[in-house]
Scaffold this motif. Structure first.
Motif, PDB file in Angstrom:
ATOM      1  N   LEU A 171       0.836  -1.202   0.000  1.00  0.00           N
ATOM      2  CA  LEU A 171       0.000   0.000   0.000  1.00  0.00           C
ATOM      3  C   LEU A 171       0.871   1.252   0.000  1.00  0.00           C
ATOM      4  N   ARG A 172       1.906   1.252   0.836  1.00  0.00           N
ATOM      5  CA  ARG A 172       2.813   2.392   0.916  1.00  0.00           C
ATOM      6  C   ARG A 172       3.526   2.611  -0.428  1.00  0.00           C
ATOM      7  N   THR A 173       3.938   1.521  -1.060  1.00  0.00           N
ATOM      8  CA  THR A 173       4.621   1.625  -2.350  1.00  0.00           C
ATOM      9  C   THR A 173       3.685   2.150  -3.437  1.00  0.00           C
ATOM     10  N   ARG A 174       2.454   1.630  -3.491  1.00  0.00           N
ATOM     11  CA  ARG A 174       1.495   2.096  -4.500  1.00  0.00           C
ATOM     12  C   ARG A 174       1.179   3.576  -4.318  1.00  0.00           C
ATOM     13  N   ARG A 175       1.061   4.002  -3.070  1.00  0.00           N
ATOM     14  CA  ARG A 175       0.758   5.410  -2.819  1.00  0.00           C
ATOM     15  C   ARG A 175       1.925   6.304  -3.237  1.00  0.00           C
ATOM     16  N   ALA A 176       3.145   5.866  -2.957  1.00  0.00           N
ATOM     17  CA  ALA A 176       4.313   6.661  -3.336  1.00  0.00           C
ATOM     18  C   ALA A 176       4.437   6.738  -4.862  1.00  0.00           C
ATOM     19  N   ARG A 177       4.210   5.639  -5.541  1.00  0.00           N
ATOM     20  CA  ARG A 177       4.339   5.619  -7.000  1.00  0.00           C
ATOM     21  C   ARG A 177       3.242   6.432  -7.687  1.00  0.00           C
ATOM     22  N   ALA A 178       2.105   6.574  -7.036  1.00  0.00           N
ATOM     23  CA  ALA A 178       1.028   7.375  -7.627  1.00  0.00           C
ATOM     24  C   ALA A 178       1.421   8.836  -7.767  1.00  0.00           C
ATOM     25  N   ALA A 179       2.291   9.321  -6.875  1.00  0.00           N
ATOM     26  CA  ALA A 179       2.781  10.707  -6.924  1.00  0.00           C
ATOM     27  C   ALA A 179       1.645  11.721  -6.806  1.00  0.00           C
ATOM     28  N   PHE A 180       0.743  11.473  -5.849  1.00  0.00           N
ATOM     29  CA  PHE A 180      -0.325  12.440  -5.613  1.00  0.00           C
ATOM     30  C   PHE A 180       0.264  13.770  -5.170  1.00  0.00           C
ATOM     31  N   PRO A 181      -0.349  14.889  -5.562  1.00  0.00           N
ATOM     32  CA  PRO A 181       0.269  16.189  -5.271  1.00  0.00           C
ATOM     33  C   PRO A 181       0.097  16.677  -3.840  1.00  0.00           C
ATOM     34  N   THR A 182      -1.034  16.354  -3.188  1.00  0.00           N
ATOM     35  CA  THR A 182      -1.308  16.969  -1.881  1.00  0.00           C
ATOM     36  C   THR A 182      -1.692  15.991  -0.791  1.00  0.00           C
ATOM     37  N   GLY A 183      -2.074  14.784  -1.147  1.00  0.00           N
ATOM     38  CA  GLY A 183      -2.509  13.827  -0.135  1.00  0.00           C
ATOM     39  C   GLY A 183      -3.951  13.995   0.301  1.00  0.00           C
ATOM     40  N   LYS A 184      -4.759  14.667  -0.515  1.00  0.00           N
ATOM     41  CA  LYS A 184      -6.164  14.883  -0.143  1.00  0.00           C
ATOM     42  C   LYS A 184      -6.968  13.604  -0.351  1.00  0.00           C
ATOM     43  N   THR A 185      -7.802  13.292   0.645  1.00  0.00           N
ATOM     44  CA  THR A 185      -8.622  12.083   0.605  1.00  0.00           C
ATOM     45  C   THR A 185     -10.071  12.450   0.908  1.00  0.00           C
ATOM     46  N   PHE A 186     -10.919  11.440   0.941  1.00  0.00           N
ATOM     47  CA  PHE A 186     -12.325  11.677   1.271  1.00  0.00           C
ATOM     48  C   PHE A 186     -12.525  11.952   2.762  1.00  0.00           C
ATOM     49  N   HIS A 187     -11.497  11.742   3.576  1.00  0.00           N
ATOM     50  CA  HIS A 187     -11.632  12.053   5.001  1.00  0.00           C
ATOM     51  C   HIS A 187     -11.845  13.542   5.233  1.00  0.00           C
TER      52      HIS A 187
ATOM     53  N   PRO B  55     -15.340  25.407 -13.073  1.00  0.00           N
ATOM     54  CA  PRO B  55     -14.457  26.529 -12.766  1.00  0.00           C
ATOM     55  C   PRO B  55     -13.414  26.170 -11.705  1.00  0.00           C
ATOM     56  N   SER B  56     -12.383  26.994 -11.611  1.00  0.00           N
ATOM     57  CA  SER B  56     -11.349  26.806 -10.594  1.00  0.00           C
ATOM     58  C   SER B  56     -11.956  26.902  -9.200  1.00  0.00           C
ATOM     59  N   GLY B  57     -11.442  26.076  -8.302  1.00  0.00           N
ATOM     60  CA  GLY B  57     -11.847  26.161  -6.910  1.00  0.00           C
ATOM     61  C   GLY B  57     -13.121  25.434  -6.559  1.00  0.00           C
ATOM     62  N   THR B  58     -13.673  24.655  -7.489  1.00  0.00           N
ATOM     63  CA  THR B  58     -14.939  23.967  -7.202  1.00  0.00           C
ATOM     64  C   THR B  58     -14.745  22.495  -6.830  1.00  0.00           C
ATOM     65  N   GLY B  59     -13.530  22.117  -6.491  1.00  0.00           N
ATOM     66  CA  GLY B  59     -13.287  20.787  -5.928  1.00  0.00           C
ATOM     67  C   GLY B  59     -12.916  19.701  -6.909  1.00  0.00           C
ATOM     68  N   LYS B  60     -12.583  20.066  -8.149  1.00  0.00           N
ATOM     69  CA  LYS B  60     -12.268  19.047  -9.160  1.00  0.00           C
ATOM     70  C   LYS B  60     -11.038  18.232  -8.779  1.00  0.00           C
ATOM     71  N   SER B  61      -9.953  18.935  -8.460  1.00  0.00           N
ATOM     72  CA  SER B  61      -8.698  18.236  -8.147  1.00  0.00           C
ATOM     73  C   SER B  61      -8.819  17.422  -6.866  1.00  0.00           C
ATOM     74  N   HIS B  62      -9.470  17.993  -5.864  1.00  0.00           N
ATOM     75  CA  HIS B  62      -9.645  17.271  -4.599  1.00  0.00           C
ATOM     76  C   HIS B  62     -10.435  15.987  -4.840  1.00  0.00           C
ATOM     77  N   PHE B  63     -11.516  16.091  -5.595  1.00  0.00           N
ATOM     78  CA  PHE B  63     -12.364  14.923  -5.809  1.00  0.00           C
ATOM     79  C   PHE B  63     -11.626  13.838  -6.590  1.00  0.00           C
ATOM     80  N   THR B  64     -10.913  14.226  -7.646  1.00  0.00           N
ATOM     81  CA  THR B  64     -10.208  13.217  -8.439  1.00  0.00           C
ATOM     82  C   THR B  64      -9.049  12.609  -7.647  1.00  0.00           C
ATOM     83  N   GLU B  65      -8.354  13.440  -6.854  1.00  0.00           N
ATOM     84  CA  GLU B  65      -7.271  12.853  -6.044  1.00  0.00           C
ATOM     85  C   GLU B  65      -7.832  11.914  -4.995  1.00  0.00           C
ATOM     86  N   ALA B  66      -8.938  12.297  -4.368  1.00  0.00           N
ATOM     87  CA  ALA B  66      -9.541  11.425  -3.359  1.00  0.00           C
ATOM     88  C   ALA B  66      -9.983  10.101  -3.978  1.00  0.00           C
TER      89      ALA B  66
END
Length: 273
Positions: free
Chosen positions: A79-95, A129-140
């Motif tokens: 799990l740790r390896t898969r998360r590191a290889r994904a190279a997510f930009p901020t670590g935002k999740t559904f939490h 539009p910018s700021g409406t949660g697109k990046s957060h949702f896709t990263e989560a």
């Protein structure tokens, strides 16, 4: 299948356990775990063996506990390896995702969070539009996919241009994108803010083409894909969008920027004292 077993961290090892775990057989067992690459069993043995002796476990129970420790340890490491290889930009999740504040309908959010669309090799386009949660949702969604045992890769569209340039040197661009599409889910973030370089346009097309009906893509964009010809050559945009949208869920976000709302409400920074 879950196995209800006592984890070594919760075992009540008898006093003097360290002294009890010794001898030629124990040292040979340690050496075997090294040769067989069983590091989690090796770490657990010092607690499990004396506990098994003290509680008179059946030998099969001891073996089961040790093997379960190895399985759990490997799962955590993977799990740790898969998360590191994904190279997510901020670590935002559904939490930290506010479902009620999003303009994406709650049933749509729930359906996408099942990740069944990834299993079906369908695409997702989150547009707004910018700021409406697109990046957060896709990263989560990407983080959830990693938690579910999938492999994920995160890119900006210009990252794809860099990939093209690096592999053009030895004429291995096609191979690079073929390798990339072994990933279960590839996310391309923040398309549409700026005009796309020629290399990035090529890279985006190559990714979409290589993934078509083979892997899932998730794209966040300020522009609807039908308007991609505003930022990349029309012929390339048409070919890209044709493949991207054929098996795609298109989700449109709207409303004011969450970032701007927080800033104007005085919640963007910790107040100075």
């Amino acid at each position: 299948m879950s196995i209800d077993i006592p984890a070594p961290a919760r075992l009540a090892a008898p006093t003097g356990a360290a002294a009890a775990v010794s001898g030629a057989a124990y040292e040979e067992a340690i050496e075997l775990t090294r040769r067989l690459k069983l590091p989690h069993i090796r770490r657990a043995m010092a607690e499990v063996i004396p506990t098994a002796k003290a509680q008179r476990w059946d030998p099969a129970e001891t073996v089961k506990v040790l093997l379960a420790e190895e399985a759990a340890g490997r799962a955590t490491a993977n799990l740790r390896t898969r998360r590191a290889r994904a190279a997510f930009p901020t670590g935002k999740t559904f939490h930290i995702w506010n479902e009620q504040a999003s303009s994406i309908p709650a049933p749509t959010q729930s359906a996408l969070r099942t990740l069944e669309w990834v299993a079906r090799r369908e695409n997702l386009c989150v547009v707004g539009p910018s700021g409406t949660g697109k990046s957060h949702f896709t990263e989560a969604l990407g983080q959830a996919a990693v938690d579910a045992g999938m492999t994920v890769a995160w890119f900006t569209i210009e990252d794809l241009g860099g990939l093209v340039r690096r592999h053009r040197v030895d004429d291995s661009v096609a191979k690079a994108f073929a390798r990339l599409t072994r990933t279960d889910l590839v996310i391309v973030d923040d398309i549409g803010l700026l005009p796309v370089s020629a290399d990035a346009a090529e890279g985006f097309y190559r990714l979409v083409d290589a993934a078509y009906e083979r892997r899932s893509l998730a794209v966040s964009s300020n522009l609807h894909p039908s308007g991609f010809d505003e930022i990349m050559p029309k012929t390339l945009a048409t070919a890209t969008v044709d493949r991207l949208l054929h098996h795609a869920h298109v989700v449109v976000t709207n409303g004011d920027s969450h970032r701007l709302t927080e800033a104007t409400g005085g919640h963007g920074v910790v107040p100075l004292s």
